[in-house]
Design an enzyme around this catalytic site. Sequence first.
Site, short mmCIF file in Angstrom:
data_model
loop_
_atom_site.label_atom_id
_atom_site.label_comp_id
_atom_site.label_asym_id
_atom_site.label_seq_id
_atom_site.Cartn_x
_atom_site.Cartn_y
_atom_site.Cartn_z
N ASP B 23 24.15 -36.22 94.54
CA ASP B 23 24.39 -37.52 94.81
C ASP B 23 25.66 -37.55 93.67
O ASP B 23 26.41 -37.12 92.30
CB ASP B 23 23.29 -38.39 94.01
CG ASP B 23 22.47 -39.12 94.79
OD1 ASP B 23 22.15 -38.60 96.12
OD2 ASP B 23 21.47 -39.47 93.75
N LYS B 80 23.16 -44.80 101.18
CA LYS B 80 21.42 -45.05 101.11
C LYS B 80 21.60 -47.23 101.18
O LYS B 80 22.37 -48.17 100.40
CB LYS B 80 21.02 -45.45 99.61
CG LYS B 80 20.84 -43.69 99.03
CD LYS B 80 20.03 -44.12 97.84
CE LYS B 80 19.55 -42.33 97.68
NZ LYS B 80 18.52 -41.74 98.47
N ARG B 164 4.54 -28.70 100.32
CA ARG B 164 3.09 -27.87 100.63
C ARG B 164 2.35 -28.73 101.24
O ARG B 164 2.43 -28.21 102.76
CB ARG B 164 2.44 -27.78 99.21
CG ARG B 164 2.92 -26.62 98.58
CD ARG B 164 1.68 -25.96 97.58
NE ARG B 164 2.44 -24.43 96.77
CZ ARG B 164 3.23 -23.83 97.69
NH1 ARG B 164 2.07 -23.48 98.62
NH2 ARG B 164 3.58 -22.83 96.98
#
Lengths: 196, 293
Positions: B23, B80, B164
């Site tokens: 960023d 974005k 995960r």
Amino acid sequence: MNIGVLALQGAVAEHIRSIELAGGKGVAVKRTEQLAEIDGLIIPGGESTTIGKLMRKYDFIEAIRGFAQAGKPVFGTCAGLIVLAKKLEGAEEPHLQLMDMTVARNAFGRQRESFETDLDVKGIETPLRAVFIRAPLIKEVGPEVDVLSTYKGEIVTARQGNLLASSYHPELTDDFRLHGYFLRMAEEAAMNSSAR
Amino acid sequence: METGTSRVKRGMAEMQKGGVIMDVMSAEQAKIAEAAGATAVMALERVPSDIRAAGGVARMADPTIVEEVMKVVSIPVMAKARIGHYVEAKVLESLGVDYIDESEVLTPADDVFHISKSEFTVPFVCGAKDLGEALRRIQEGASMIRTKGEPGTGNIVEAVRHMRLITGQIRHVQNLSKDELFHEAKVLGVPYELLLGVHETGRLPVVNFAAGGVATPADAALMMHLGSDGVFVGSGIFKSDNPEKFARAIVEATTHFEDYELIARVSKNLGTPMKGIDISKLDRSERMQDRGI
């Protein structure tokens, strides 16, 4: 044939897959010592500024020069082609400076101008599907460089002895003929070195 | 000759693999990021931690910032757009940005629908907390997925949870029989064909990066260890004491995520990382990851 894929950054797994489809064994190369165990090296697509920086940091510049000068084949795709070039247009410092060519980065424009097309390549019977992503172009080549294909008059595939370079990404399709071509270069190099 | 094919759009993300996307809020920061070895930069008006602190409605960046960043770096520039904000995305495409992040970091413009991304020439990246979100975004046309994490917190726990969960769900889907897959597609709310692809290949059809809360080189390496294809670093770099050194350290730790001596070496004397927020102390309404599911 063991073919290494320089695994500092970029599309490593795709090249390993293509080289294995073509009948070779693919190995991710992260350390210079691994160069002793391979018969050819692919420098993949990615960001050439990142790959170049990490190559310097981990002493790959001299190591790959030595590898190529010993007659072992090296294949650069997209960012890999930029890394192989003797001269670069624009601000970026040249990296390996092995192939006698001048390369322009991002020569087609930005990502929205990226494209795929069918491409005739010398040494490959029918056209290849070539995927160009923020691709570089070869603007000029020296006398020892053989032009293998052009797109709209611009050079996009070239070979100089044991060095091969493409502007596009043969590893992003299921067509592995260019990898097969490189594998044959590695086989020839291995035969020559055992004959010596 | 065809532009904007899914191979071209997904391929662009493949080229980012093993890399760090940073960023940046100015041309000067973009140059620092490029010099440190970033594979792309995300041009923003404010990093997530500032957005979090400022409150109010967060929108697409001023086009001036995006253009200035595009002018000074040769690596790809991302920007974005708000979730569901078709026009912000079209504006960014017209500016020539290389990738659009339809991002929960900004305040959503549409609380039901995401942008129909397949009709754009420019590729999109979207956040996902689980396999269902990831496949829904891919069905809408996303060419790259990233974990949502909890942006701007400097806390890696949510990114770890999302990565995960996605890899665990993929393993589960691989083990299902064909008839069970129909039911699973219904439960996840995803197209059967996409789920069948995951069942057969054991992976998402696009690149999957880590994002949200990466604050140290070891955090980046942890996400690579968990199977991320690369890393987004938001507030972490330019909120640290020495952004240049910090950025270089994250790049090296991402490349050599299994070389712990190297990670130890690059982690030395980096100064104070961003302070960080305990996620459990965040009010439900402050959680960005719950936006756009």
